[in-house]
Design an enzyme around this catalytic site. Structure first.
Site, PDB file in Angstrom:
ATOM      1  N   GLU A  84      -5.289   8.112  -1.770  1.00  0.00           N
ATOM      2  CA  GLU A  84      -5.536   6.916  -0.975  1.00  0.00           C
ATOM      3  C   GLU A  84      -6.373   5.884  -1.734  1.00  0.00           C
ATOM      4  O   GLU A  84      -6.120   4.677  -1.654  1.00  0.00           O
ATOM      5  CB  GLU A  84      -6.228   7.286   0.336  1.00  0.00           C
ATOM      6  CG  GLU A  84      -5.413   8.183   1.259  1.00  0.00           C
ATOM      7  CD  GLU A  84      -4.154   7.510   1.789  1.00  0.00           C
ATOM      8  OE1 GLU A  84      -3.946   6.307   1.501  1.00  0.00           O
ATOM      9  OE2 GLU A  84      -3.370   8.188   2.471  1.00  0.00           O
ATOM     10  N   TYR A 112     -10.190   6.181   1.254  1.00  0.00           N
ATOM     11  CA  TYR A 112      -9.634   4.867   0.928  1.00  0.00           C
ATOM     12  C   TYR A 112     -10.651   3.985   0.197  1.00  0.00           C
ATOM     13  O   TYR A 112     -10.373   3.484  -0.898  1.00  0.00           O
ATOM     14  CB  TYR A 112      -9.200   4.135   2.206  1.00  0.00           C
ATOM     15  CG  TYR A 112      -8.003   4.711   2.904  1.00  0.00           C
ATOM     16  CD1 TYR A 112      -6.746   4.107   2.797  1.00  0.00           C
ATOM     17  CD2 TYR A 112      -8.112   5.845   3.703  1.00  0.00           C
ATOM     18  CE1 TYR A 112      -5.641   4.615   3.453  1.00  0.00           C
ATOM     19  CE2 TYR A 112      -7.018   6.370   4.368  1.00  0.00           C
ATOM     20  CZ  TYR A 112      -5.779   5.756   4.241  1.00  0.00           C
ATOM     21  OH  TYR A 112      -4.691   6.272   4.890  1.00  0.00           O
ATOM     22  N   HIS A 138       1.832   4.361  -3.166  1.00  0.00           N
ATOM     23  CA  HIS A 138       1.742   5.820  -3.122  1.00  0.00           C
ATOM     24  C   HIS A 138       2.823   6.472  -3.997  1.00  0.00           C
ATOM     25  O   HIS A 138       2.691   7.640  -4.367  1.00  0.00           O
ATOM     26  CB  HIS A 138       1.895   6.320  -1.692  1.00  0.00           C
ATOM     27  CG  HIS A 138       0.651   6.223  -0.871  1.00  0.00           C
ATOM     28  ND1 HIS A 138      -0.467   6.995  -1.103  1.00  0.00           N
ATOM     29  CD2 HIS A 138       0.347   5.450   0.195  1.00  0.00           C
ATOM     30  CE1 HIS A 138      -1.395   6.706  -0.213  1.00  0.00           C
ATOM     31  NE2 HIS A 138      -0.948   5.770   0.586  1.00  0.00           N
ATOM     32  N   HIS A 145       0.842  -1.196   0.000  1.00  0.00           N
ATOM     33  CA  HIS A 145       0.000   0.000   0.000  1.00  0.00           C
ATOM     34  C   HIS A 145       0.878   1.247   0.000  1.00  0.00           C
ATOM     35  O   HIS A 145       0.696   2.148  -0.830  1.00  0.00           O
ATOM     36  CB  HIS A 145      -0.929   0.017   1.211  1.00  0.00           C
ATOM     37  CG  HIS A 145      -1.778   1.249   1.278  1.00  0.00           C
ATOM     38  ND1 HIS A 145      -3.009   1.353   0.678  1.00  0.00           N
ATOM     39  CD2 HIS A 145      -1.546   2.471   1.842  1.00  0.00           C
ATOM     40  CE1 HIS A 145      -3.514   2.547   0.872  1.00  0.00           C
ATOM     41  NE2 HIS A 145      -2.645   3.263   1.579  1.00  0.00           N
ATOM     42  N   GLU A 146       1.838   1.292   0.920  1.00  0.00           N
ATOM     43  CA  GLU A 146       2.670   2.497   1.028  1.00  0.00           C
ATOM     44  C   GLU A 146       3.512   2.702  -0.222  1.00  0.00           C
ATOM     45  O   GLU A 146       3.684   3.825  -0.700  1.00  0.00           O
ATOM     46  CB  GLU A 146       3.550   2.422   2.274  1.00  0.00           C
ATOM     47  CG  GLU A 146       2.799   2.243   3.581  1.00  0.00           C
ATOM     48  CD  GLU A 146       1.648   3.214   3.759  1.00  0.00           C
ATOM     49  OE1 GLU A 146       1.711   4.337   3.229  1.00  0.00           O
ATOM     50  OE2 GLU A 146       0.672   2.852   4.433  1.00  0.00           O
TER      51      GLU A 146
END
Length: 615
Positions: free
Chosen positions: A377, A440, A358, A354-355
């Site tokens: 997000e 999200y 970004h 997920h990170e």
């Protein structure tokens, strides 16, 4: 009359000029040096910023962010936590719902104090409004010119409350994020100077050269490329650090990023892997039984970057670093801070990927998170679940798509009556879960449902063209939708408007199935308030399958065949009409099952009325 005509000409010219101003973006190149006092959790910093005004405007005022000033009792962040109570981010409040910031002692707060601020060596007048510095320039910055700011400051590293700080609950000494006075973004929407209330932020693209002077027994993980690996601890095991006064200097460089972060701890270990035709990846973490999955994750990291390249575009920087630190997971330029203790390999992968995603949807496609958190997000969450579905197929076995958990979460929340509009500013939601779902969950649904509308092939083309067109820039949803409409050859403004400006819900149903003279008539009903195209999935008694696609008239087009299943396109369903009927040229007893949205990407809030089973 003549004066009136002249005035009208001036006004019209001004309006036309504002409409045709070409895209521009500012640039800020940082040269930063800091000296860290590890015993007292303080540091001294100095920086030189070469600021390039690429706008058509003359700037007489500039703004800086001082993020750590938020970690003080009675700050705006503190007051927001007090007001939200148990509806706040649970990391930032006590079990009783009290703000943790309100309980900080003077030695535990965070701050960034400006000692000196100059432009071209001339001292400047400025005012500090908590986390915002408003600077009156001695010399206005003309369009297409460069100026130089120099600044000395000192900082105190706060206890870990949110994202940045000292001594997180996994024992990491320093998580240095949002740690330097940072120039605010300026573009056609004006200055982006949101107060820091713990959520999103925006930055100016530029080049960074950062020198960190710290005790010699510390290992530093950071975004950017380490210039002097043979002079510091951990990056070359055969070399002893070159210390001066018991300290060493870590020297990093990074190009074309808009934020720089680092972390430091004496117990860090450093491991590396190389992605074929991709970045060199660093893992900086405390090696222990609790972080054992950091060893197992390596082949998955390689596959991750390859899947992202295939679906969205290639990661453009030479390195990426996963750093154990922070209070959960958070993205920065060429690195991310992630909690290292994971219960399973899947849990660690979910957080890391997920990170890292970004990097595509916040670092390279640098949308303004404070204004459009869902574009960051939500798009990131879409990528995360797409990747996890490929890397861990057993977790979505028998699922119609890898986003089904998101679809279910969105539907349940939409039915709860707690949903807030997705287009709100990130810090202005009534509750933390309202923000989380809007940015999200519904942000991911924006892409899931768009894929449903335009079809998988068109969707992949949209995402790739979006990345290629807008990388290293600051796109808005308007820019994304322009590409989506161009690639799909569909009018999608209705969808964009309903999703971002309303909390309306989708509910299509099979109202009636009947046989008429050897044929089958199917009547559908729109019981919701959000018009959409509809896929009708038919399973015949002989085992054959077919999809009837009913496009919405607002689209003025229809999607192509998906999933290798024969598809027939029916006439438009007019959005003003609540019912829609069509005929299958086959007796009812030849039909086994009829299902609306078999791929479950529609976001329908009542799936029970989407199914007809012939008995």
């Amino acid at each position: 009359m003549k004066k009136l005509l002249i005035l009208l000409v001036v006004i019209t010219t001004s309006i036309l000029k504002s409409q045709i101003t070409p895209y521009y973006q500012q640039q800020a190149n940082y040269n930063i040096e800091v000296d860290v006092d590890t015993k007292n959790f303080k540091y001294n910093g100095k920086q030189q910023i070469n600021y390039i005004n690429n706008s058509p405007d003359t700037l007489s005022i500039v703004y800086f962010h001082l993020y750590w000033n938020a970690f003080q009792p009675n700050s705006m962040m503190d007051q927001q936590l007090i007001q939200l109570g148990k509806n706040a981010d649970q990391r930032m409040v006590t079990p009783e719902g009290e703000s943790r910031i309100s309980k900080l002692k003077p030695s535990e707060i965070g701050y960034q104090k400006i000692i000196s601020l100059k432009q071209e060596n001339v001292p400047l007048n400025y005012t500090i409004e908590e986390t915002i510095v408003k600077v009156k320039l001695d010399k206005p910055i003309l369009p297409n010119t460069t100026t130089v700011f120099t600044m000395d400051w000192e900082g105190q590293i706060p206890l870990m409350i949110r994202r940045a700080g000292r001594n997180n609950n996994e024992g990491i000494d320093f998580t240095m994020t949002q740690w330097y006075p940072k120039l605010a973004e300026y573009d056609y929407e004006g200055w982006h100077i949101s107060d820091y209330i713990a959520r999103e932020f925006q930055g100016v693209f530029g080049n960074y050269e950062v020198k960190i002077n710290i005790d010699k027994n510390y290992v530093v993980g950071a975004g950017g490329v380490l210039v002097n690996p043979k002079e510091v601890k951990g990056y070359d095991l055969d070399i002893k650090p070159k210390a001066r006064n018991n300290k060493v200097t870590w020297h990093f460089k990074a190009e074309n990023i808009h934020d720089f972060a680092w972390a430091a701890d004496p117990d860090y270990s450093v491991q590396t892997l190389q992605v074929p035709q991709g970045p060199k990846v660093y893992l900086v973490f405390q090696k222990s039984e609790k972080t054992k999955y950091w060893e197992d994750i390596k082949p998955f990291i390689i596959k991750y970057f390859q899947i992202m390249k295939e679906n969205f575009g290639a990661y453009p920087y030479p390195t990426y670093t996963f750093i154990q630190g922070g209070d959960g997971g958070m993205e920065y330029g060429m690195c991310s801070m992630v909690m290292g203790n994971a219960g399973s390999l899947y849990d660690l992968a979910k957080l890391m990927f997920h990170e890292a995603s970004h990097s595509w949807f916040q670092q390279v496609l640098a949308t303004n998170e404070s204004m459009r958190a869902w574009m960051d997000e939500g798009f990131t969450s879409y990528a995360e679940n797409l990747v996890l579905g490929e890397l861990f197929p057993e977790t979505i076995e028998n699922y119609p798509n890898s986003h089904l958990e998101t679809v279910s979460t969105y539907v349940n929340f939409a039915k709860s009556g707690q949903e807030e509009v997705m287009g709100l500013l990130a810090d202005h939601y009534h509750a933390n879960n309202g923000y989380s779902v809007a940015s999200y969950i519904k942000g991911e649904m924006f892409l899931v449902m768009l894929e449903y509308i335009v079809g998988k092939d068109n969707f992949t083309k949209i995402m790739k063209e979006y990345f290629q067109t807008w990388k290293f820039k600051h796109p808005t949803d308007k820019d994304f939708m322009h590409i989506a409409q161009k690639v799909s050859a569909m009018d999608l403004k209705w969808y964009w408007n309903y999703m971002t400006n309303t909390t309306r819900t989708i509910d299509y149903m099979i109202k009636k199935v009947e046989e008429l003279q050897g044929e089958t008539k199917i009547t559908l009903q729109n019981s919701g308030s959000f018009p959409m195209p509809v896929d009708v999935f038919i399973v015949y008694t002989n085992g054959n399958k077919e999809i009837y696609n009913i496009p919405l008239n607002l689209m003025h087009n229809s999607k192509k065949q998906e999933f290798g299943i024969p598809q027939k396109t029916l006439p438009y369903w007019k959005w003003t009409h609540k019912e829609y009927s069509f005929i299958l040229p086959i007796p009812l007893d030849k039909i086994d099952l009829i299902m609306l949205d078999a791929s479950q990407r529609l976001g329908d809030i009542d799936y029970q009325n989407n199914l007809y089973q012939n008995k």
